[in-house]
Design a protein around this motif. Structure first.
Motif, PDB file in Angstrom:
ATOM      1  N   VAL A  68       0.848  -1.202   0.000  1.00 52.55           N
ATOM      2  CA  VAL A  68       0.000   0.000   0.000  1.00 52.55           C
ATOM      3  C   VAL A  68       0.880   1.247   0.000  1.00 52.55           C
ATOM      4  O   VAL A  68       1.858   1.330   0.753  1.00 52.55           O
ATOM      5  CB  VAL A  68      -0.934   0.001   1.230  1.00 52.55           C
ATOM      6  N   VAL A  69       0.545   2.184  -0.848  1.00 54.01           N
ATOM      7  CA  VAL A  69       1.299   3.435  -0.926  1.00 54.01           C
ATOM      8  C   VAL A  69       1.170   4.196   0.392  1.00 54.01           C
ATOM      9  O   VAL A  69       0.064   4.441   0.884  1.00 54.01           O
ATOM     10  CB  VAL A  69       0.798   4.302  -2.094  1.00 54.01           C
ATOM     11  N   GLU A  70       2.316   4.553   0.953  1.00 55.35           N
ATOM     12  CA  GLU A  70       2.375   5.311   2.207  1.00 55.35           C
ATOM     13  C   GLU A  70       2.416   6.812   1.944  1.00 55.35           C
ATOM     14  O   GLU A  70       1.742   7.599   2.606  1.00 55.35           O
ATOM     15  CB  GLU A  70       3.627   4.896   2.992  1.00 55.35           C
ATOM     16  N   ALA A  71       3.228   7.229   0.985  1.00 53.18           N
ATOM     17  CA  ALA A  71       3.397   8.650   0.683  1.00 53.18           C
ATOM     18  C   ALA A  71       3.930   8.790  -0.736  1.00 53.18           C
ATOM     19  O   ALA A  71       4.590   7.889  -1.261  1.00 53.18           O
ATOM     20  CB  ALA A  71       4.371   9.299   1.671  1.00 53.18           C
ATOM     21  N   VAL A  72       3.642   9.940  -1.354  1.00 53.47           N
ATOM     22  CA  VAL A  72       4.157  10.224  -2.693  1.00 53.47           C
ATOM     23  C   VAL A  72       4.846  11.575  -2.683  1.00 53.47           C
ATOM     24  O   VAL A  72       4.543  12.454  -1.867  1.00 53.47           O
ATOM     25  CB  VAL A  72       3.046  10.208  -3.766  1.00 53.47           C
ATOM     26  N   VAL A  76       3.838  13.767  -8.482  1.00 52.06           N
ATOM     27  CA  VAL A  76       3.268  12.443  -8.754  1.00 52.06           C
ATOM     28  C   VAL A  76       1.769  12.586  -8.987  1.00 52.06           C
ATOM     29  O   VAL A  76       1.062  13.182  -8.167  1.00 52.06           O
ATOM     30  CB  VAL A  76       3.535  11.467  -7.591  1.00 52.06           C
ATOM     31  N   SER A  77       1.288  12.040 -10.076  1.00 53.64           N
ATOM     32  CA  SER A  77      -0.143  12.058 -10.352  1.00 53.64           C
ATOM     33  C   SER A  77      -0.622  10.639 -10.618  1.00 53.64           C
ATOM     34  O   SER A  77       0.154   9.772 -11.023  1.00 53.64           O
ATOM     35  CB  SER A  77      -0.451  12.944 -11.570  1.00 53.64           C
ATOM     36  N   GLY A  78      -1.893  10.395 -10.375  1.00 54.36           N
ATOM     37  CA  GLY A  78      -2.459   9.080 -10.617  1.00 54.36           C
ATOM     38  C   GLY A  78      -2.101   8.055  -9.565  1.00 54.36           C
ATOM     39  O   GLY A  78      -2.382   6.865  -9.738  1.00 54.36           O
ATOM     40  N   LEU A  79      -1.487   8.482  -8.486  1.00 55.37           N
ATOM     41  CA  LEU A  79      -1.090   7.585  -7.398  1.00 55.37           C
ATOM     42  C   LEU A  79      -1.206   8.364  -6.096  1.00 55.37           C
ATOM     43  O   LEU A  79      -0.762   9.522  -6.018  1.00 55.37           O
ATOM     44  CB  LEU A  79       0.349   7.104  -7.603  1.00 55.37           C
ATOM     45  N   ALA A  80      -1.807   7.728  -5.071  1.00 54.37           N
ATOM     46  CA  ALA A  80      -2.045   8.439  -3.824  1.00 54.37           C
ATOM     47  C   ALA A  80      -1.879   7.491  -2.642  1.00 54.37           C
ATOM     48  O   ALA A  80      -1.993   6.268  -2.794  1.00 54.37           O
ATOM     49  CB  ALA A  80      -3.456   9.030  -3.819  1.00 54.37           C
ATOM     50  N   PRO A  81      -1.608   8.045  -1.453  1.00 54.97           N
ATOM     51  CA  PRO A  81      -1.541   7.195  -0.259  1.00 54.97           C
ATOM     52  C   PRO A  81      -2.820   6.371  -0.119  1.00 54.97           C
ATOM     53  O   PRO A  81      -3.928   6.857  -0.359  1.00 54.97           O
ATOM     54  CB  PRO A  81      -1.400   8.214   0.871  1.00 54.97           C
TER      55      PRO A  81
END
Length: 361
Positions: A68-72, A76-81
């Motif tokens: 799971v994404v923790e931080a960007v 960055v676009s199209g991806l989020a915590p």
């Protein structure tokens, strides 16, 4: 803030791996920090530990992962915590000659995180395949994160990050297996087993699994092999020809990466058939074939890099098929283990006792 986590490190060639404290920086521009939920133990990680890839020790091992994404980071676009992702080592650039020709699965300029993760003393780590996922959190380029349906468990989903995708793609993408084809797969470990599964998914009429280990041949049956050949006791080329009316298979996939098995694949294919090399050879290996045979048999001799996959296209599609019950990814997970059991998993893999050990965090 930076993160302090535990990870599996190979400090020197041939030495047992160790679990150490890793410092993971906040994501910079174009980067993401991912909380790793599971990571498969792939033979490539053992190659890193043995110095078979390069000598940029110490390595942070692991690359076949989901989490799971923790931080960007900035931009960055199209991806989020909170996004559930499979990590990939083909973050296409979109600008190289392959991408501009509309062939991004051959991208010559795939990118990784710019910043480095380090040991507690500041020593920079080389992440395996630009990922480094035997760790509680890892830093990657945002393009290395492919969003998929979170209904699939990380222990299964992560396998598409390398070996299983390599085998599936060798059959479907590189080999172009289609309805009614005859296929032979030489070497039925994790990658070869996935090639059998991919051939079955594509509608091959006959799938011949070849290995020296009866246990692996039984696994191959579970993935859709219609026939098996133990090449320790039987001539594989003759057996494949006999099973295909004397002609040879339409597609032969070599998943070992050795000259002798490649020659078997070359002579076990039908005229104008296709040979796909997906097994990874070592730098010292050479191959000698009569050039007249190469000319006279026609067809195609191909190498498959990462199953010629495009993660953004292939990962979500394959996860959907898995969730529909049409793709047996569960069959590849032999055991789940902890971070401190990776060294034992290498031993089991070396002895052919497992298809995949998967670290769960």
């Amino acid at each position: 803030m930076a993160y302090e986590v535990r990870g599996v490190v190979a400090r020197a060639k041939g030495e047992p791996v160790s679990v150490e404290t890793i410092h993971v920086p906040d994501p910079g521009p174009g980067e993401a920090v991912v909380t790793v939920q599971a990571c498969g133990v792939c033979h490539t990680d053992l190659h890193y530990r043995e110095g078979g890839i390069n000598d940029d020790f110490p390595f942070l091992l692991g690359h076949e992962a989901a989490g799971v994404v923790e931080a960007v980071g900035e931009g960055v676009s199209g991806l989020a915590p909170g996004d559930y992702v499979i990590l990939n080592w083909r973050a296409v650039c979109g600008q190289c000659r392959a991408c501009l020709r509309g062939r991004p699965w051959y991208c010559f300029n795939t990118h990784n995180a710019t910043q480095k993760m380090t040991l507690a003393d500041g020593t920079e780590l080389s992440p395996a395949l630009g990922i480094g996922a035997f760790v509680e959190k890892t830093l990657v380029a945002a393009g290395q994160c492919t969003k998929v349906d979170p209904a699939a468990s990380a222990a299964v989903a992560g396998l598409l990050g390398c070996g299983v995708m390599a085998g599936l793609g060798a059959a479907i993408n590189t080999g172009g297996v289609t309805r009614g084809d005859s296929v032979a797969v030489i070497g039925c470990g994790g990658v070869g087993g996935a090639a059998v599964l991919g051939s079955s998914l594509a509608g091959a009429a006959k799938i011949i699994a070849v290995d020296v280990d009866d246990r692996k041949l039984e696994w191959a049956k579970g993935f859709g092999a219609t026939h098996t050949v133990n090449s320790r006791t039987t001539d594989a080329v003759e057996a494949i020809r006999e099973l295909t009316g004397g002609f040879g298979a339409d597609v032969v996939i070599e998943a070992v990466g050795r000259p002798e098995t490649y020659k078997q694949a070359f002579y076990a294919r039908d005229l104008a058939g296709t040979v796909v090399l997906v097994g990874v050879p070592t730098p010292d290996m050479t191959l000698e074939l009569p050039l007249l045979d190469v000319f006279g048999r026609g067809g195609a001799l191909k190498s498959s890099w990462y199953g010629d996959c495009l993660p953004s296209r292939d990962f979500p599609m394959l996860i959907d098929l898995y969730l529909q019950g049409r793709l047996n990814l569960d069959g590849f997970v032999t055991e789940t283990i902890a971070l401190d059991e990776v060294e034992q998993a290498f031993t089991k893999m070396h002895h052919g006792e497992v298809l995949r050990s998967v670290v769960t965090l």
